[in-house]
Enzyme design. Structure first.
Site, PDB file in Angstrom:
ATOM      1  CG  HIS A  76      -0.146  -0.025   2.490  1.00 51.60           C
ATOM      2  ND1 HIS A  76      -0.330   1.098   2.820  1.00 51.60           N
ATOM      3  CD2 HIS A  76       0.503  -1.122   3.560  1.00 51.60           C
ATOM      4  CE1 HIS A  76       0.692   0.808   4.117  1.00 51.60           C
ATOM      5  NE2 HIS A  76       0.905  -0.201   4.612  1.00 51.60           N
ATOM      6  CB  CYS A  99       1.271  -3.991   5.194  1.00 55.38           C
ATOM      7  SG  CYS A  99      -0.748  -4.986   5.915  1.00 55.38           S
TER       8      CYS A  99
END
Length: 556
Positions: free
Chosen positions: A448, A467
């Site tokens: 992301h 992440c």
């Protein structure tokens, strides 16, 4: 000349002669043929009638020896308990020779030596069909052990570190044995190994470093803490000599830190993930002084990791090397896009896992659904101190309805009883930034954007909760979308400008591989190395040593 470092090792059989002699002995003693059992001559013997009890003795021996293995039991039941290794036919001899040769060369492949002492003794002691059956199954076991080790690795990743959640593509033992029996044995054994270019290059570098060790290594460690342009003296000379030995500096007699040495240090820094300022400071010197034995261990670990990924990675795939802090789009083994990344922090509960999956879609203007662990470990204590803390986040109940903070007594809850979730609506300041890339998985890991752009300027970029944050997420999206629209940037920005959360499906899913490589080959030659930030490679190396893998010095 071959030297071995003093590590645990296992012996191995160097030739086939005990097997050949043992087979001749049982052939002359038994004077039988198993043609009635298999439909073809299995033992080459003088003509004689087949005795039922002699045939059953061989079958019974094979069945008993194979009983502890489901794969061997199924294989021999299917082939009528016919020997494939331990008879005296030309095909069986070819299989034995190919297997024993492969086992003998196992250390060249980064494998532990195989202990064939007992097998050798059994082969020399063959005097009956029961002996022959036991030798047959022993050879088959050796084959299955070698096949699994060279094809998919000697270790089970999840037993080494809980963050290595990779699914290894283990092959069915019955199929492996069956196909081997039907194939050219040498070609089949070669085909078991990974076919990736990286694997072949790692083996070449392994052999080169073994020669370096045999020749005495890279010389004296560099003393001191910092060297830069204009300096001279004994420390600079030692640095010069070590850079030459490692191949970063051409032959030179200069005793000063000149422009050539600055360029050599800069190249070394690039190859080791360091800031390329051309100054040999403490961080650079610590890497320059890493001994070749340690680099060889990193290569042996990388070879094992290649075996764990012995599968088709996809003509186009995404390659995220955690230790390198990069994310790459690969097309036909070429990098077509690369961006810096931020990965999980080094705390045990925040480290990024290693696994492979398929990217299915991207979300433009995403809502951040705060993970439960972050909600209760980080935000709940903050809101217990100040109910208005983290005011940019919405609190929602199980039905997705926003709950006013004034209606919640935060002090009444513990991490296990807190009944609410937290969300952050789409915005420029959203923790996920303006786009996320999804490959749905049970670890809740994805790629992301991020508003924290300054972190990409750091040399070591381990800050997230697991992440992968991308420095150039828009360009990453354009590269992915270029295969399904003629104007990927216009397509993306039209949806971005709405400010609304939008899901964009990828017409062709893209494999994603989160990997952890501290030794990385370069296609045109040379190596790059990275630091073992999570300590995973150290654990793997310790486990490989326990298996018997050795550092070797070869040559002289």
């Amino acid at each position: 000349m071959m030297l071995f470092f003093p590590l645990a090792r296992r012996g191995r059989n160097e030739n086939e002669s005990p097997l050949r002699g043992g087979l001749r002995a049982v052939t002359l003693a038994a004077s039988v043929s198993l043609g009635a059992l298999s439909g073809a001559a299995v033992l080459t013997v003088a003509p004689a009638p087949v005795a039922a009890q002699q045939v059953s003795a061989l079958m019974q021996s094979i069945a008993e020896a194979a009983a502890e293995s489901k794969d061997l039991t199924a294989f021999y039941r299917a082939n009528g308990y016919t020997p494939v290794f331990a008879d005296d036919s030309a095909r069986a001899r070819a299989r034995r020779q190919a297997l024993l040769r492969a086992v003998q060369l196992a250390p060249e492949k980064g494998l532990a030596p195989y202990d064939t002492t007992l097998l050798t003794a059994d082969l020399r002691a063959i005097r009956s069909e029961r002996d022959l059956g036991r030798a047959e199954v022993a050879m088959a076991k050796l084959f299955l052990d070698y096949a699994r080790d060279v094809q998919t690795g000697q270790l089970v990743p999840s037993r080494i570190d809980s963050g290595i959640v990779r699914q290894v593509p283990y092959r069915d033992g019955v199929s492996v044995l069956t196909n081997f029996a039907r194939s050219n044995p040498q070609a089949y054994l070669r085909a078991l190994e990974p076919s990736s270019p990286e694997y072949a290059r790692l083996l070449r570098e392994k052999a080169r470093l073994e020669e370096v060790l045999a020749q005495g290594g890279w010389g004296q460690e560099v003393p001191g803490s910092k060297y830069e342009a204009g300096q001279s003296g004994n420390g600079v000379v030692i640095l010069r000599n070590r850079l030459m030995a490692m191949g970063y500096l051409p032959r030179s007699a200069s005793t000063s830190y000149d422009a050539d040495m600055s360029r050599a240090v800069q190249l070394f820094q690039i190859r080791h993930g360091l800031a390329p300022d051309g100054v040999a400071g403490p961080g650079t010197l610590s890497q320059i002084n890493v001994p070749p034995e340690e680099r060889l261990a990193s290569i042996l670990v990388a070879i094992e990791r290649e075996r764990w990924m012995n599968f088709d990675r996809g003509q186009r795939h995404i390659w995220v090397n955690l230790t390198d802090f990069t994310a790459k789009i690969m097309d036909n083994d070429r990098v077509t896009f690369e961006t810096r990344s931020v990965i999980g922090a080094t705390q045990p509960d925040r480290r990024s896992p290693e696994f492979s999956d398929e990217m299915e879609f991207m979300v433009i203007n995403p809502t951040w659904n705060v993970p439960r662990s972050i909600t209760v470990k980080e935000y709940l204590p903050m809101m217990q101190r100040n109910p208005n803390a983290a005011g940019h986040l919405r609190i929602v109940d199980r039905n997705g309805r926003t709950v006013p903070r004034s209606a919640i007594n935060f002090a009444a809850y513990t991490p296990s009883t807190f009944p609410f979730a937290m969300k952050e609506p789409p915005s420029d300041g959203n923790a996920l930034g303006l786009v996320k890339f999804m490959f749905p998985n049970k670890y809740n890991i994805y790629l992301h954007d991020t508003p924290s752009k300054s972190l990409f300027g750091h040399e070591t970029r381990a800050y997230s909760h697991g992440c992968i944050r991308l420095q150039q997420p828009f360009d990453f999206a354009y590269t992915l979308l270029a295969r399904q629209t003629s104007d990927p940037e216009g397509f993306f920005r039209a949806r971005l400008n709405t400010g609304r959360e939008t899901v964009v499906e990828l017409e062709q899913h893209v494999p994603v591989h989160l990997v952890y490589r501290t030794a990385i080959t370069l296609p045109k030659g040379g190596m790059e190395y990275r630091r073992d930030i999570y300590g995973r490679d150290e654990k793997i190396w310790q486990a490989l040593q326990q298996k018997g893998v050795q550092l070797r010095a070869v040559g002289g």
